[in-house]
Design an enzyme around this catalytic site. Sequence first.
Site, PDB file in Angstrom:
ATOM      1  CE  LYS B  78      -4.050   2.055   2.435  1.00 22.90           C
ATOM      2  NZ  LYS B  78      -4.830   1.956   3.695  1.00 22.90           N
ATOM      3  CB  SER B 153      -8.307   3.768   2.391  1.00 21.20           C
ATOM      4  OG  SER B 153      -7.375   2.622   3.819  1.00 21.20           O
ATOM      5  CB  SER B 177      -8.375   0.647   5.392  1.00 22.54           C
ATOM      6  OG  SER B 177      -8.786   1.921   5.752  1.00 22.54           O
TER       7      SER B 177
END
Lengths: 96, 495, 483
Positions: B78, B153, B177
């Site tokens: 990420k 996210s 997330s």
Amino acid sequence: MAIDRKTVEHVAALARLGLSDEEKDRLARELSGILDHVADLSRWNTDQVEPLYHILPIKNVTRDDAPARSGVRDDVLQHAPKSRPPFFAVPNVLEE
Amino acid sequence: MIPTLTAAEMADRVRSGDLRAAEICEARLAHIREHDPAVRAFVTVMEPEALKAAEEVDLRRKSGVALSPLAGVPIALKDNLCTRGVETTCSSKILKGFIPPYDAAVVERLRAGGSPFLGKTNLDEFAMGSSTENSALFLTRNPHDPDRVPGGSSGGSACAVAADFAPLALGSDTGGSIRQPAAFCGVVGLKPTYGRVSRYGLIAFASSLDQIGPFARTARDAALLLDAIAGPDPRDSTCLPDPPPAFAQALDRPFEKIRVGLPKEYFGEGLTGPVTSALDRLKSELKDLGCELKDVSLPHTSCAIPVYYLIAPAEASSNLARYDGVQYGLRVETKDLIQQYFKTRSEGFGREVKRRIMLGTFALSSGYYDAYYLKALKVRRLIYEDFMKAFADVDVLLTPTTPTPAFRFGEKVADPLQMYLSDIFTISANLAGLPAISFPCGFDGALPIGAQLIGPALSEGRLLRIVHEYQKNSDWHLRRPRLARRDASRVGTAA
Amino acid sequence: MSAYEPVVGLEVHVQLKTASKLFCACPLEFGQEPNLNTCPVCLGLPGVLPVLNGRAVELAMRAALALNCRISEFFKFDRKNYFYPDLPKAYQISQYDLPLALDGFLEIQTNGHSRRIGIERVHMEEDAGKLVHAEPGHGVPPGTSFVDYNRVGAPLIEIVSRPEIAGPAEAHAYLDALKQIVRYIGVSDCDMEKGSLRCDANVSLRPAGSGKLGVKAELKNLNSFKFVEKALEVEIDRQAGVLESGGRVVQETRGYDAAKNITYSQRSKEEAHDYRYFPEPDLPGFAVSMQDIERARAALPELPAVRRARFEASYGLPAYDAAVLTAESATADYFEAVVRTGADAKKASNFIMTELLRDLKSAGLAADRSPVRPEHLADLLQIVASGEISGKISKDVFPIMFQTGKPPKEVIREHGLSLISDASSLAAPIAEVLKENPKAIEDFKSGKQAAIGFLVGQVMKKTRGQADPGLVAQELRKKIGQA
Ligand SMILES: [Mg+2]
Ligand SMILES: [Zn+2]
């Protein structure tokens, strides 16, 4: 609670956020909506409840006082938006 | 065919010499080149770096050096995890051009273990969002349906695994997330106990809630990745000092009888029919595996969203104050410094980030602190105590991960509160610091449905053990999306 | 002025003497190349986390105990949020509602009597960086400032007094006493020039005898004790003027212009500061046990007031001597090391106060770095006591010892400074003196006893003071009697 434009402006000043008029009005509306939802919390009596600062059962975390130089200065300065090595450079803070 | 190999299988073949790490890496990169233009999971593809790391693993193997368990298994990161020398953006304009001079602790460990990094994945700006639509860079599409969000996210990381770009990916989870996009994309996503994994080098959103965790297709792969990243770190004072158990090894222990709690607050209105029926089926399958099901109650569940939307923005307002254009990232030049702050932050942050900075600044400001922030800290304890009481009677809790499968682009962006409510089942585990895992348990048409298990602190092993047992007896996790090869710019633009 | 009395409170920041910063491993060195002592943590790069320096906690606790504070059973850190380019994270890690220590006091001496000033709290926090304003020219665009983060993250304690200081002179005495104690216990250098001690003052006036506090002004960044005193004097005058003319004092921050000797308003146009303190989520709290406190207390050295009293009582020293000798712990240690060898306390005290402290001062050294070791000074005093050299000669011997670090015997031998104590070596100078001074001999013979003194002096001159004066007088009498 309802957030008015003045409060939005005050909070934005604290947060150093430049907002357009349109943003201010929209945020006043949105924040009011969110705070209405949040107001639900007042249903719960918390007079006897300790605030939960840290979820972990750990305390007294320290390190030894052993100095070490990182050597990142030049790398960081090189990528800084503005610098005059060995300094970072900023516009003057206008004297008020 | 390489794409269908799990991380565990890849690692075995690299170790045995059946496959070269470089071959695996090349195949993944080719797959990314072919299909990522439609999905857009990656902000940055690290092709040369990944190939070099893979070749080093092959060299190490040749020279007879013992390989670590995940050596040669490529991974996606990420883009809120700092990578030395590689731009780390948090999918924000304000960090454009930020090249960290250091690796996040998890990145450092994986690098040392010989993981080739395929690239950095898209996210909601600063991990604030539930659909990856808040990325300031571009939209990421759900591989199962390009008209739908991948969740957020960590949308890019979930997609990377779902689309077989990578067998493993790392995400971060502050209010769901990892788990919510895992559910939307049909993969396994685990949020470890707060303090299990070092946060050093994870760009902070809400420090008391953030945790890094794995995405994988199988529980075994997730366990292998957790093995690689968990454990004490002297650079993170909130990282637990206890050495973690060997998670992957423990998966093959006999399956003991587990008491599964069903919190009634998580099975009420708001669930779509397909989610309800997938969960019902799962319950009976777990019973078949020998689990004992029990109804429980977590009475403060409805407080989770309000508490979260005070605590997380408050911490974020402080964590994001450092983006002022002085030392790194974007700077909008002005004559005086105060104006530079206002302009830089105004241009650099997107709509959702501004909203949360405003909300958090307000909650901490003089005159409102006690009524909002302090109140939230107190109710956070009540939520925590709910879990403690429940875990006196049951070993884990089973809930849906989300009330609905993946929603369409634009469906919730207009109404922040509706977007916030999509995290309703995942947020409590962050507030209580508990480990939780999402795994695929069914489909609604083409759309995956996820189930969530929440356990007491440090019970990741048990959660993984249950999912592993379930996956031995089901094949939801093996259903792969049919990837289109088309340009992603067809539908919508970034928020 | 008599209608009003001033009320002063001081906030003193002291930098702790650790090797590394409060939350990262960067070294702390004064005068280092700009930004060299920085790392991702103190630069506030995205993703970094603080880790508390255990030694800093130890030192802070020691200071709090020496200031008679109650150490908190549990303390935590908080974030103080504000934007300024010297603060890379845009928050300072400090302590708000649960600080390290509360409720202490400091004993101060003014006009010969002592008084207790209450201390409200002692808390730990990190320092900010330094803004350097560019000199014009050198291709620097006008309106640019430079930032040096070497100091950012240095460990500080903030010591907040109660508003109980009665005026400028007492403020000075408070700072003297504070600095002495903090240096004594090895917690800080308290060097204002290096910024390791900084002081802000709150001052207000109230009608004499009233219990209520008036509106205060905060005087910032006063960079010497003298300036604190002067700034308070002019600020008190200013406020008195405002009040006497029927005006109202405004609560504000004011600076002090030393050149003009005035204070001036630094009130910003912005809304009042709202620091939005909240608990630092990146640092777990700190629990302190009774054992920890007792261990820290046991490790405290004897504090100056106690030591001063002991020097008077057990060495029989005058109050003045005791105060001078205990002003710094190194001096007091030195004195005790000399006396431990059996030297006379008053003689040792005299010698240290005059000779040693003078030479140390001009060399810029503390007593623990003295080139003359305490046992060598003790030897020197012993040599004087035995009559081997005179007290006068000892003052010639000492500077050579100070320069060379050699023991006194060696210096005396190398420089031929020991007393001439055999009569035969006095024969020649005595003969010369007698030859040159027939008048004095006549005077003596005619009964003027004082004349012998004059002749002794002349011999001493010829021997450059090395002769034993008793022996000289005896020999002179002999020679004159013979003549
Ligand atoms: Mg302070
Ligand atoms: Zn540092």
